[in-house]
Design an enzyme around this catalytic site. Structure first.
Site, short mmCIF file in Angstrom:
data_model
loop_
_atom_site.label_atom_id
_atom_site.label_comp_id
_atom_site.label_asym_id
_atom_site.label_seq_id
_atom_site.Cartn_x
_atom_site.Cartn_y
_atom_site.Cartn_z
N HIS A 49 5.17 79.87 -29.81
CA HIS A 49 5.18 79.30 -28.65
C HIS A 49 6.52 78.43 -28.74
O HIS A 49 6.31 77.20 -29.67
CB HIS A 49 4.06 78.00 -27.56
CG HIS A 49 2.86 79.32 -27.13
ND1 HIS A 49 1.67 79.08 -27.13
CD2 HIS A 49 2.89 80.64 -26.61
CE1 HIS A 49 1.22 80.23 -26.87
NE2 HIS A 49 1.88 81.01 -26.08
N GLU B 46 6.14 74.24 -29.37
CA GLU B 46 4.97 74.68 -30.47
C GLU B 46 5.77 74.22 -31.23
O GLU B 46 5.34 75.43 -32.14
CB GLU B 46 3.91 75.24 -30.47
CG GLU B 46 2.88 74.58 -28.53
CD GLU B 46 2.27 75.53 -28.85
OE1 GLU B 46 1.49 76.23 -29.77
OE2 GLU B 46 1.31 75.81 -27.45
N HIS C 155 0.29 77.24 -34.03
CA HIS C 155 0.67 76.50 -32.84
C HIS C 155 0.34 74.83 -32.87
O HIS C 155 0.27 74.46 -33.69
CB HIS C 155 -0.76 76.83 -31.92
CG HIS C 155 -0.10 78.45 -31.97
ND1 HIS C 155 0.19 79.10 -30.08
CD2 HIS C 155 -0.53 79.77 -32.78
CE1 HIS C 155 0.45 80.38 -30.32
NE2 HIS C 155 -0.34 81.05 -32.17
N GLU D 272 -3.81 75.29 -35.03
CA GLU D 272 -3.48 74.24 -34.38
C GLU D 272 -3.08 73.27 -34.86
O GLU D 272 -4.15 72.28 -35.62
CB GLU D 272 -4.68 74.22 -33.17
CG GLU D 272 -4.43 75.47 -32.35
CD GLU D 272 -3.83 75.80 -31.26
OE1 GLU D 272 -3.30 74.46 -31.22
OE2 GLU D 272 -3.76 76.50 -30.58
#
Length: 667
Positions: A250, A253, A394, A486
């Site tokens: 993404h 990110e 991410h 993440e």
């Protein structure tokens, strides 16, 4: 009459007083014009005043007749701005190389030309920096045209620079090792051109263990560049596991992107400095790092960052839209929803007696949808290398997510949806979370996962059910086990936060690499000692097989325990072994198999199904849908390139002179 004679006499006097004309037919009447021979003169070009000589001569090698001609040229203008143009990269090498042509060395009234070997070395080191800004390699730095060999009496235009670099190296030897290591890493956000330049520079610095290669291009033509680390880069080593890291899927990110750029430099530096742990990892593992999967989205995120300064009283919906600027690719596709949805196929077949959860073919219908070039590139890459382990990075939360990503709930609601390898995935997720400085602590949690995550790990489907994710594709289509990391709630952290984030994640990044050596590995051979490619390695009670690579080797990630392992292939009898993996093993257990030839019985439905399944698996993009799309996209890109000039073009266009089209890469 007298008046006419007077006029004729006056004309005669004028003619007799005029100097005699030069008539080549009469010797002594013509005096040849003597042109002054060019002489050595002081180097007066301000951007060339640090050359290892003080005398030059005009006309120069480019036929600029005077110093003023040289100073007003586009070539000299390029040398004057090259440092800022390339972001400080390859300076002063490029400038000094250009000066050796614009203001060549002069000795005893003769011009000396610079050495071709120096030019070739600079070209190898710096051509990627010009590629990064879509600029052609300058024509006057053509190594074959303006530079000569050692035998022709050339000189090294970088002689003085090399002497300075030697002095700096000696000074560095007196600097403490810890300070040297800190000085090599720059904790700032990098443009796509700078990122590519850093990876190329790292490859050059560690050419014995590092290699860069491209897996394709983004929608807008930016190279998807991978850097690989191995004791034999570019080659698959027998029984050596291969793993990958993917960042910036993404575009907004960005922390994963920056961490992977830093990781590449760290691996190179520490290997050269003799770090035993890093040397062991690289000597026993083939590591592939793709820092940026979505460079176009990153560009949009960077340009939209200034527009993200919303006020405190703005609505939550407006903030959400703002924070997602640059998330998708240039086609507005979310790349983590763009892979084939193989998880749904597993769910529809799970009641069948012989259903499988491995090497599921891509449905033909997928190719008639909108397949992003970035997705296509990663799929081909993942299929072409026998990856064992993977993580993609991410932002927006602080947790490690593991498959499945799609909920098995019939209404699509979030529901714990484990794979047959749930224990392995939970181990992988815990490995990263526990090695991270704060991720496994309850007090450090942030984002929407905090209510259901367990010590920094969570099942993807239970957290947020999505179809077409990259980690589900890896598991269901290849041998590769992938998790999603993440890295924090701040998707685009400030540069002053990068230093802390690096040291929070460094141990986790290294420990996760070492996890590629969990479980078992081995070679499958036939009775004649030939490798059996595509043999299935099955584990009783785990309905997910891995297959052997080209050389017959395999890797099977497993947690400690006792297992019954089977090797099978069409046309061979099965081989079965019992395996015990004790707690605390740091290397994979070696389990080889020897398969004996056997006739394929017509009623052996399982083997027939396997052959049909693998045949379908091999049909990647059977209708060449994406190839046709790529050709159309390339044509469109070329049209755009011809119509739209690069951002730097206006700096070099002079009203009174010809346009310097030699600067254009696609001219």
């Amino acid at each position: 009459m007298s008046i006419m004679l007077l006029i004729l006499l006056q004309l005669l006097v004028l003619v007799s007083c005029a100097p005699p004309r030069c008539d080549p037919g009469f010797r002594g009447q013509c005096k040849p014009t003597v042109e002054e021979k060019p002489k050595c003169t002081d180097v007066m070009l301000s951007y060339c005043d640090d050359m290892p000589y003080t005398q030059t001569r005009f006309p120069n090698i480019l036929n600029h007749r005077t110093r003023e001609d040289a100073e007003s040229s586009a070539e000299y203008l390029l040398m004057s701005v090259v440092e800022s143009l390339l972001g400080g990269e390859c300076n002063p090498e490029i400038r000094m190389l250009g000066c050796s042509v614009l203001a060549p060395r002069c000795e005893k009234e003769n011009v000396l030309k610079p050495c071709r070997t120096t030019c070739e070395a600079v070209h190898k080191k710096c051509s990627h920096a010009f590629d990064g800004i879509e600029m052609a390699w300058p024509y006057f730095l053509d190594c074959d045209r303006f530079f000569v060999s050692d035998q022709e009496g050339c000189y090294d235009p970088l002689e003085g620079l090399r002497a300075e670099q030697t002095e700096e190296y000696v000074d560095d030897m007196d600097t403490p090792l810890s300070e040297q290591r800190d000085a090599t890493l720059k904790f700032n956000h990098h443009t796509n051109a700078q990122m590519i330049s850093i990876l190329k520079k790292t490859e050059e610095k560690c050419e014995d263990i590092a290699k860069t290669y491209s897996i394709g291009r983004s929608t807008e033509g930016t190279e998807l560049l991978v850097i690989e680390f191995s004791k034999n880069p570019g080659e698959h080593e027998l029984l050596e596991p291969e793993m990958k890291y993917v960042g910036n899927m993404h575009g907004n990110e960005v922390l994963g992107r920056q961490l992977l750029i830093l990781l590449a430099q760290h691996l190179c530096e520490e290997y050269l400095l003799g770090n035993e742990r890093i040397q062991t990892i690289i000597n026993t593992t083939r590591i592939h790092i793709l820092p940026c999967m979505n460079p176009d989205g990153y560009d949009v995120a960077v340009s939209g960052l200034q527009d993200n300064n919303y006020s405190e009283d703005e609505e939550e919906g407006t903030r959400h839209i703002s924070s997602n600027v640059g998330r998708n690719n240039a086609q507005n596709i979310d790349l983590n929803r763009n892979f084939p949805d193989l998880t749904s196929i597993v769910y529809t077949r799970r009641r069948q007696r012989r259903y499988r959860t491995d090497h599921i073919p891509i449905p033909d219908s997928y190719w008639f949808g909108k397949v992003a070039p970035e997705t296509y590139a990663v799929m081909k890459w993942t299929r072409s290398i026998p990856f064992v382990l993977s993580a993609n990075f991410h932002g927006g939360d602080l947790v490690v997510s593991y498959p499945y990503d799609l909920s098995k709930h019939p209404l699509g609601r979030n529901m714990f949806s484990p794979t047959p390898d749930a224990k392995v995935f939970q181990l992988l997720a815990r490995t990263y979370a526990n090695a991270h400085e704060t991720m496994s602590r309850a007090s450090a949690r942030c984002g929407s996962s905090h209510s259901i995550s367990e010590k920094g790990t969570v099942n993807g489907a239970q957290w947020s059910s999505i179809a077409g994710s990259m980690q589900d594709f890896n598991y269901l289509h290849t041998n590769c086990f992938e998790v999603t990391v993440e890295l924090g709630c701040e998707k685009f952290p400030a540069e002053d936060e990068l230093f802390n984030s690096w040291y929070e994640n460094l141990e986790a990044l290294l420990t996760f690499m070492e996890t590629a050596h969990q479980g078992i590995k081995g070679i499958v051979l036939d009775e004649e000692g030939n490798a059996v490619k595509g043999a299935r390695i099955s584990v009783v009670a785990i309905r997910h097989d891995v297959t052997t690579a080209e050389n017959g080797d395999y890797w099977r990630l497993l947690t400690p325990g006792v297992y019954i392992v089977t090797a099978s292939a069409p046309g061979y009898t099965k081989a079965i072994k019992k395996v015990h993996l004790p707690v605390g093993m740091h290397t994979a257990g070696r389990v080889d198999f020897l398969l004996k030839k056997a006739a394929l019985e017509p009623d052996n439905q399982e083997e027939v199904d396997t052959i049909q399944s693998m045949s379908s698996y091999d049909r990647f993009d059977p209708y060449n849908q994406h190839e046709r799309y790529t050709v159309m996209a390339d044509m469109s890109l070329n049209r755009q390139d011809s119509a739209k000039k690069p951002w730097w073009w206006t700096y070099f266009v002079m009203p009174e002179g010809p346009a310097p089209t030699w600067l254009l890469k696609h001219h």
